[in-house]
Scaffold this active site. Structure first.
Site, short mmCIF file in Angstrom:
data_model
loop_
_atom_site.label_atom_id
_atom_site.label_comp_id
_atom_site.label_asym_id
_atom_site.label_seq_id
_atom_site.Cartn_x
_atom_site.Cartn_y
_atom_site.Cartn_z
N HIS A 19 45.00 87.33 33.71
CA HIS A 19 45.96 87.26 32.60
C HIS A 19 47.31 86.70 33.05
O HIS A 19 48.30 87.42 33.09
CB HIS A 19 46.10 88.66 31.99
N CYS A 74 52.82 87.50 25.21
CA CYS A 74 51.45 87.18 25.66
C CYS A 74 50.75 86.18 24.75
O CYS A 74 49.78 85.54 25.14
CB CYS A 74 50.60 88.44 25.75
N CYS A 78 42.96 98.00 33.36
CA CYS A 78 44.15 97.14 33.27
C CYS A 78 43.84 95.71 33.70
O CYS A 78 43.16 95.50 34.71
CB CYS A 78 45.26 97.67 34.17
N SER A 79 44.39 94.74 32.97
CA SER A 79 44.28 93.36 33.42
C SER A 79 45.16 93.19 34.65
O SER A 79 46.14 93.91 34.83
CB SER A 79 44.70 92.40 32.30
N LYS A 104 40.91 91.23 31.33
CA LYS A 104 40.56 92.23 32.34
C LYS A 104 40.04 91.61 33.63
O LYS A 104 40.49 91.97 34.72
CB LYS A 104 39.51 93.19 31.77
N ILE A 164 47.48 91.07 37.73
CA ILE A 164 48.54 90.06 37.86
C ILE A 164 47.87 88.77 38.32
O ILE A 164 47.08 88.79 39.26
CB ILE A 164 49.60 90.53 38.87
#
Lengths: 410, 410
Positions: free
Chosen positions: B359, B91, B233-234, B355, B236
Site C-alpha cells: 500500500h 489514500c 494491517c497493510s 494487505k 509500509i
C-alpha cells in the site's frame, strides 16, 4: 471545445494578511472566503447547488501537518457528500484548480463547482516557511546547493540585468506601483504606498528619506538575496480565495454579468534553473501564454489588464516580456515609464500583486482571478480600469516548473 | 455524458515493496512504472502522444520534503512542456487522478493523458510514517486524541463485532485470502501464503504452529491496536503505478481490447469518526457506490470482481457490505466461507489487496485499476477470473473522508 463553455458567477476571498488570521485555522479562512463568494452571486444561490470542489493547497502538510483538505473543507462547509479534490502545482495551485473546475464542467459531469485555494503560512516561523517552500524545488539536485526562493529569482534578475541592461531601479518601480495599487484594495495585505511606509519607518528610526527611492536604497530596506531587497519580495501571508463556476448555460440563472473562461494554457518546465538555457525567461510561461491565446483567439494587444506572478520583482519584469506585452529585455524599462500602471497601456497587478496584496501560496491564483472578475464587472472602485473587457492571469509554480495563463472575457 | 467515453489503453506499475526500491527516489519508481505502462500498449505508442499528466501523491512533503511533483515528473519523463497536475485525496489519490484524467478527456481538451500515483514511504522510519499518515486525519479534533490509523480501523472493527456478531477469526480469513492471492501476483510485496510465513517464522523462533490460525493467534502475530494484529494491517510500501487513458475513439488506434471507464462515484464524508452515527459503515463509500452504478447502469450483481480498500482487515469486511455484495453485517462471514476468494461468487482483491500486494498510499488506486485491466483482458495468469467483463475498484481516503468507486467494462 472548452473555450467560453464555463463562466464565473461568484468570487470571494479573505483579506490576505500576516497577522489578521493568526487565530484562525486554514479551514476557517476558507469558510470566510466561501461566504464572501456566495454573497457575491448577483441573483443569489443556495450553496447546496454546488456539485463538486477543487481545493488548492501547496504544503499544509508542512504548515499545519494537515493533508486531506479535500475531505476537511466540504465537511466544514456543510457540503457533504459532494466530491472534492485537492490540487497542487506549487504557487500555481489554485489556477490549476480553476482549470480542473472548467474541465469538470466542460465534460458534462457537473453544472456548478467551487474552486479555490488556501494557505496558512504563519503557522510556522519565517525560516521554517522558507524551508517549507523550498520543497517546491528539486530536493535532490537544486535545494542541496543551499539556494532559497529569493536567491533563485535574484539569479534570474541578475542574468536579465547583464543581458539586457535592465536595473534594480526598474525593479523598485514595480514594487512602488504594486504598493500603490494595493493601497486602493481593501483585500490587500499592505494598504500603504511606499512613500507612506518610508515616512513611518523614518519617524520610528529617526531618519529622514528624501523620497521613495532614497528609502528603498537605504539600510531600512535590507538585502534578502543580492540584488533583491525586502521590498522586492512578496510577504508571508495567510488567506483563502474562492470562485463559483457554472456552465455558460446555467450561469445566466445566477447573474447577468458572468465572466467567461476563454483561454487556458497550462505547461510544465524544467524544475531546476540549472536545466535552463536562459535565465531571463520562463519557457513554460511563454508556451502557456501562446496556448491560452490560441484557445481564446486573442493576442497580447487584446488584453486590457493582467495579473502576473510577481513573487519577486524580477518575476513581474520577466512575465510582462514572456507574455508579449513588451519586447524581450524591455519589461523593466516599461514598468519604470509607467506603462504598466493603472493608467498605462497594459495595467499589471491592479490589485497590488503578490508583492503588496500578499501571497498565501495556493490562494493566489483564484485571488488573481477575483481581481479580474471585479475589473471586468466594473466593480474595482478606485483601481478600476475603464472599459476592461478582456483580462489575463499568469501564474508560475516555483521558478517555472509550472506555468498557467488564463484569459477571461466579459 | 462521461460514461464509456474514455478507455484505458495501457497499465504499468513497479512491484510494491518495502526494501526493493530503497535506493530509488519516488521519481525513479515513477519512470519504471511509466516504462512498464508504455510497453503494455498492444499496438505500441510514442510517449510524446501523451498530452497531460495527473500525478497522485499524498504526503511526499513529509516523506521526501518534495512537493511540486507535477513539475518534477514530466521533466524526468521527457514530457515537457505538457500540463501536469498533482492530485491528493489521501489514500484515494490515484483513483481521483484517474477521474481527473477521464474528465479532462471527456471535456474535449485532450485525447490522451497519463494518470498515476507514487509514494516513497521508506524514506521515513516506521513511527515517522505513522505520524505522516495521521496528517490525513483532522489535526485539530481527531489526531490530538492520540489515535493512529490502525486504532481508528480497530474501533470500526470492534463496533462491527458488537453490532453484528462478526469476529476476528473472520478478519483473519481475509488476511489469509489476500496473502494467497498475492502469492500469485509478481507485482505484490508479499508473495507468500500465510502458512508458508508461519513455517518460516516457526523455524526461526523454534516454534511449531499447527496451522495458519494457530500462527495468527500467537504472539508471533502481535497486536497493533486491539483487536487488530500485524496481519490485519497493510504494510509500509514503496511503489508507483500508471495508466494511459485515451478517448474511446482514439483508443482503437492503440489496442483492440481497451477497457472502458463506465462509472465513477466520488464522494466526501466526515473526516473524523466522532462525527459518524455508525462506525460499522462508511457512508461516503455507500454513496460513491450508488453513484458509480448509476453512471455505469449496473448493479452489484453485475460486478465480476472488485478491488477494495483493505488498509486493515475490517475495511475489507465493511467494504463488501457497503458495496452491496453482501447484506449489512455479513461481510466477515462471507469472507470466511470463501465467497470472496478467487473461486467465490465475487472475488475480492484478486491481486492481494493492500494487505499483501502492498500500500504505497497514492499508488494504490491506479494499481487497483491495473489489476482490473489485467483481469478484464484475461492476462491475470494463475489468479485469472474466468470471463470477467465488469470490474470495480473501491478506494477510501483515511477512514472515509473520501470515497471513490469506479466501474470498468471490457
Amino acid at each position: 471545445m472548452v473555450s467560453d463553455k464555463v463562466a464565473i458567477i461568484g468570487a470571494g476571498m479573505t483579506r490576505f494578511h500576516h497577522s489578521l488570521h493568526i487565530d484562525k485555522s486554514a479551514r476557517e479562512m476558507f469558510i470566510e472566503a466561501f461566504t464572501d463568494c456566495v454573497g457575491s452571486v448577483d441573483k443569489g444561490m443556495n450553496h447546496k447547488d454546488i456539485e463538486a470542489l477543487f481545493i488548492a493547497n501547496t504544503v499544509s502538510e508542512l504548515f499545519e501537518h494537515q493533508s486531506h483538505l479535500s475531505s476537511l473543507i466540504p465537511d466544514w462547509l456543510g457540503l457533504l457528500p459532494i466530491p472534492s479534490t485537492r490540487i497542487e502545482t506549487a504557487c500555481a495551485s489554485s489556477s490549476t484548480a480553476l482549470e480542473m473546475g472548467v474541465l469538470a464542467i466542460a465534460s458534462g459531469m457537473y453544472d456548478m463547482v467551487l474552486v479555490g485555494g488556501l494557505e496558512k503560512m504563519t503557522a510556522l516561523r519565517t525560516d521554517e516557511v522558507t524551508w517549507a517552500l523550498m520543497s517546491g524545488m528539486d530536493q535532490v539536485y537544486e535545494s542541496p546547493q543551499g539556494v532559497s526562493n529569493p536567491a533563485l529569482y535574484a539569479m534570474m534578475g541578475m542574468a536579465h540585468f547583464k543581458k539586457y541592461g535592465s536595473s534594480w531601479d526598474q525593479l523598485a518601480s514595480i514594487s512602488i506601483k504594486n504598493h500603490y495599487n494595493a493601497s486602493l484594495n481593501p483585500k490587500a495585505q499592505y494598504q500603504s504606498e511606499v512613500i507612506d511606509i518610508a515616512k513611518k519607518v523614518g519617524q520610528k528610526k529617526g531618519l529622514s528619506f528624501k523620497n521613495e527611492m532614497d528609502f528603498l536604497k537605504s539600510d531600512a530596506n535590507p538585502y534578502v538575496a543580492y540584488p533583491l531587497r525586502l521590498f522586492d519580495c512578496s510577504p508571508i501571508s495567510d488567506g483563502a480565495s474562492t470562485l463559483i463556476l457554472a456552465s455558460a448555460k446555467k450561469a445566466k440563472e445566477f447573474t447577468d454579468t458572468p465572466i467567461y473562461i476563454s483561454g487556458i494554457g497550462h505547461t510544465s518546465g524544467t524544475m531546476s534553473l540549472h536545466d535552463r538555457e536562459d535565465l531571463t525567461t520562463i519557457p513554460a510561461a511563454v508556451e502557456a501564454g501562446k496556448r491560452a491565446h490560441k484557445m481564446a483567439v486573442t493576442k497580447p494587444k487584446d488584453i486590457d489588464l493582467a495579473m502576473v506572478h510577481d513573487c519577486f520583482t524580477p518575476a513581474e519584469m520577466i512575465a510582462t516580456e514572456d507574455l508579449g506585452f513588451f519586447k524581450k529585455g524591455e519589461g523593466g524599462k516599461a514598468a519604470e515609464e509607467g506603462r504598466t500602471s493603472l493608467k498605462g497601456e497594459i495595467p499589471i497587478n491592479t490589485d497590488g500583486g503578490l508583492k503588496a496584496k500578499g501571497h498565501p501560496i495556493a490562494a493566489t491564483g483564484t485571488a488573481m482571478t477575483h481581481e479580474i472578475w471585479k475589473q471586468l464587472r466594473g466593480e474595482a472602485d478606485k483601481r478600476q480600469i475603464q472599459n476592461a473587457e478582456t483580462g489575463l492571469t499568469h501564474n508560475v509554480g516555483a521558478t517555472g516548473g509550472t506555468a498557467v495563463v488564463q484569459i477571461f472575457k466579459r
